[in-house]
Scaffold this motif. Structure first.
Motif, PDB file in Angstrom:
ATOM      1  N   HIS A   1     -15.580  32.722   0.183  1.00  0.00           N
ATOM      2  CA  HIS A   1     -15.971  31.669  -0.767  1.00  0.00           C
ATOM      3  C   HIS A   1     -15.967  32.215  -2.190  1.00  0.00           C
ATOM      4  O   HIS A   1     -15.506  31.561  -3.132  1.00  0.00           O
ATOM      5  N   THR A   2     -16.482  33.429  -2.335  1.00  0.00           N
ATOM      6  CA  THR A   2     -16.523  34.064  -3.658  1.00  0.00           C
ATOM      7  C   THR A   2     -15.101  34.234  -4.191  1.00  0.00           C
ATOM      8  O   THR A   2     -14.815  33.936  -5.355  1.00  0.00           O
TER       9      THR A   2
ATOM     10  N   ALA B   1     -13.581  30.979  -5.322  1.00  0.00           N
ATOM     11  CA  ALA B   1     -14.157  30.551  -6.607  1.00  0.00           C
ATOM     12  C   ALA B   1     -13.592  31.389  -7.752  1.00  0.00           C
ATOM     13  O   ALA B   1     -13.311  30.868  -8.833  1.00  0.00           O
TER      14      ALA B   1
ATOM     15  N   ALA C   1     -10.168  30.201  -8.714  1.00  0.00           N
ATOM     16  CA  ALA C   1     -10.224  28.972  -9.516  1.00  0.00           C
ATOM     17  C   ALA C   1     -10.633  29.299 -10.955  1.00  0.00           C
ATOM     18  O   ALA C   1     -10.101  28.719 -11.910  1.00  0.00           O
ATOM     19  N   ALA C   2     -11.546  30.265 -11.115  1.00  0.00           N
ATOM     20  CA  ALA C   2     -12.002  30.642 -12.462  1.00  0.00           C
ATOM     21  C   ALA C   2     -10.870  31.332 -13.237  1.00  0.00           C
ATOM     22  O   ALA C   2     -10.622  31.023 -14.410  1.00  0.00           O
TER      23      ALA C   2
ATOM     24  N   SER D   1      -3.964  28.642  -3.919  1.00  0.00           N
ATOM     25  CA  SER D   1      -5.365  28.560  -3.482  1.00  0.00           C
ATOM     26  C   SER D   1      -5.511  27.638  -2.278  1.00  0.00           C
ATOM     27  O   SER D   1      -6.251  27.936  -1.347  1.00  0.00           O
TER      28      SER D   1
ATOM     29  N   TRP E   1     -13.041  21.655  -0.318  1.00  0.00           N
ATOM     30  CA  TRP E   1     -13.865  22.357  -1.325  1.00  0.00           C
ATOM     31  C   TRP E   1     -12.959  23.109  -2.299  1.00  0.00           C
ATOM     32  O   TRP E   1     -13.184  23.098  -3.507  1.00  0.00           O
TER      33      TRP E   1
ATOM     34  N   LEU F   1     -12.677  22.683  -6.340  1.00  0.00           N
ATOM     35  CA  LEU F   1     -12.787  23.809  -7.290  1.00  0.00           C
ATOM     36  C   LEU F   1     -11.630  23.808  -8.277  1.00  0.00           C
ATOM     37  O   LEU F   1     -11.769  24.230  -9.421  1.00  0.00           O
ATOM     38  N   ASN F   2     -10.489  23.356  -7.801  1.00  0.00           N
ATOM     39  CA  ASN F   2      -9.281  23.398  -8.628  1.00  0.00           C
ATOM     40  C   ASN F   2      -9.029  22.107  -9.395  1.00  0.00           C
ATOM     41  O   ASN F   2      -8.064  22.013 -10.137  1.00  0.00           O
TER      42      ASN F   2
END
Ligand code: TYD
Length: 206
Positions: free
Chosen positions: A63-64, A67, A70-71, A102, A114, A118-119
């Motif tokens: 999950h990290t 994320a 996406a960042a 992703s 999810w 995020l994207n």
């Protein structure tokens, strides 16, 4: 103001997308088009962090990682200095991997919906004019990457198969401007097919 075209290359590991991307860029440059080349994960501190996770130097959960991708991407879109929106004001942008990576990689191990959420900001800010998916048989991809020295987190045959299937699944969900191009045994033939679809963006024939 967006001046250039935004062309994204996608594919499983070993698909040859970075080589094909460079060759297309060279072809476009010969025709007077200005091209910027970039990739994800990026070379920014966000991308560095991701590379450390992928190589196992940092032990992070999936999950990290999703994320962080996406960042990294959002910064890659928006950064006023090296961001792709800024580059597009000057010319065409050819990018090795974008949000479909992703969906296909991270969406294979954590819930896809999810990952899509995020994207969402990147999807709203910058959609590709064309996504070139180089479709390579996962076994052949494994053969090619096994010749490399370092092995990354996702480089197993099961993972390659899962990723290819996820790509095809998300292209059904977001079909716009995706060209699925079979990776031919000859690089030149694959390139010819890529040129053919890319040149449609420039209103001409390859
Ligand atoms: P890759 O294109 O292989 O980069 P490099 O040639 O620098 O190793 O990408 C690195 C890995 O990152 C690859 O296995 C796919 C993975 N990845 C994701 O899982 N999610 C993403 O959003 C992106 C961009 C890449």
């Amino acid at each position: 103001m967006r001046k250039g075209k935004f062309i994204v290359f996608e594919g499983i590991d070993g698909s040859g997308k970075s080589t094909q991307m460079r060759q297309l860029g060279k072809y476009l440059e010969e025709r007077g088009e200005k091209c910027f080349y970039t990739h994800e994960p990026t070379e920014s501190p966000f991308g560095e962090l991701l590379r450390a996770c992928m190589s196992g130097k940092i032990d992070a959960d999936e999950h990290t990682i999703a994320a962080l991708f996406a960042a990294d991407r959002l910064d890659h879109v928006q950064n006023p200095v090296y961001g792709m929106r800024a580059m597009l004001e000057e010319g065409n942008v050819l990018c090795d991997r974008y949000y479909f990576s992703s969906f296909a990689y991270n969406g294979g191990v954590v819930p896809l919906d999810w990952v899509i959420e995020l994207n969402r900001p990147a999807m709203e800010l910058l959609r590709p004019d064309l996504v070139v998916f180089i479709d390579l048989d996962p076994e052949e991809g494994m053969r090619r990457i096994s010749r490399r020295t370092e092995r990354e987190r996702y480089e197993t045959i099961e993972r390659q198969r899962l990723t290819r299937n996820k790509y095809l699944e998300v292209f059904e969900k977001f079909p716009e401007n995706v060209a699925v191009i079979k990776s031919m045994p000859s690089r030149e033939e694959t390139q010819e097919e890529i040129r053919r679809v890319a040149m449609e963006l420039f209103g001409g024939r390859a």
